[in-house]
Design a protein around this motif. Structure first.
Motif, short mmCIF file in Angstrom:
data_model
loop_
_atom_site.label_atom_id
_atom_site.label_comp_id
_atom_site.label_asym_id
_atom_site.label_seq_id
_atom_site.Cartn_x
_atom_site.Cartn_y
_atom_site.Cartn_z
N TRP A 36 0.84 -1.19 0.00
CA TRP A 36 0.00 0.00 0.00
C TRP A 36 0.88 1.24 0.00
N PHE A 37 0.53 2.19 -0.86
CA PHE A 37 1.13 3.50 -0.90
C PHE A 37 0.04 4.54 -0.72
N ARG A 45 4.21 10.48 -3.53
CA ARG A 45 3.69 9.21 -3.09
C ARG A 45 4.64 8.58 -2.08
N GLU A 46 4.08 8.01 -1.01
CA GLU A 46 4.91 7.41 0.01
C GLU A 46 4.47 5.99 0.33
N PHE A 47 5.42 5.20 0.71
CA PHE A 47 5.19 3.82 1.11
C PHE A 47 4.46 3.77 2.44
N THR A 58 5.56 -9.06 6.77
CA THR A 58 5.11 -7.68 6.60
C THR A 58 6.15 -6.68 7.07
N ASN A 59 6.00 -5.45 6.62
CA ASN A 59 6.74 -4.33 7.14
C ASN A 59 5.93 -3.06 6.93
N TYR A 60 6.27 -2.01 7.69
CA TYR A 60 5.47 -0.80 7.70
C TYR A 60 6.34 0.44 7.73
N PHE A 68 -1.56 0.54 11.77
CA PHE A 68 -2.05 -0.11 10.56
C PHE A 68 -1.59 -1.56 10.53
N THR A 69 -2.41 -2.42 9.92
CA THR A 69 -2.05 -3.82 9.74
C THR A 69 -2.38 -4.25 8.32
#
Length: 118
Positions: A36-37, A45-47, A58-60, A68-69
């Motif tokens: 998701w961006f 635009r950002e990650f 996963t990573n955030y 967020f999940t």
């Protein structure tokens, strides 16, 4: 290669929650990384979050970690972004994207608007 369609955006008050969905079609996702961006008006635009389809790893981004999940449903070929404790600075168009390992994010959804009011 992969068609992506986002849904679930909307208006929410600060502190509230939303769940975004990204439905994928066109091929199996076992070799894909899904992410998701987001992009706010006038900003780049950002990650936001990423998941490896096969492993579920996963990573955030630091700005959303703990709130967020990201997850996926293998039977539905769908990736989700559960957004809790939303802040006004989370307001943006959220995009789902996909890439192969060692590849570029070359599959993108149309985006879904998330607006968080104070």
């Amino acid at each position: 290669q992969v068609q992506l369609v986002e849904s679930g955006g909307g208006l929410v008050q600060a502190g509230g929650s939303l769940r975004l969905s990204c439905a994928a079609s066109g091929r199996t996702l076992s070799n894909y990384i899904m992410a998701w961006f987001r992009q706010a008006p006038g900003k780049e635009r950002e990650f936001v979050a990423v998941i490896t389809w096969a492993s579920g790893g996963t990573n955030y981004a630091n700005s959303v970690r703990g709130r967020f999940t990201i997850s996926r449903d293998n039977t539905k070929n769908t990736v989700y972004l559960q957004m809790n404790t939303l802040k006004p600075e989370d307001t943006a168009v959220y995009y789902c994207a996909a890439r192969l390992n060692s590849g570029n994010y070359d599959s993108w959804g149309q985006g879904t608007q998330v607006t968080v009011s104070s």
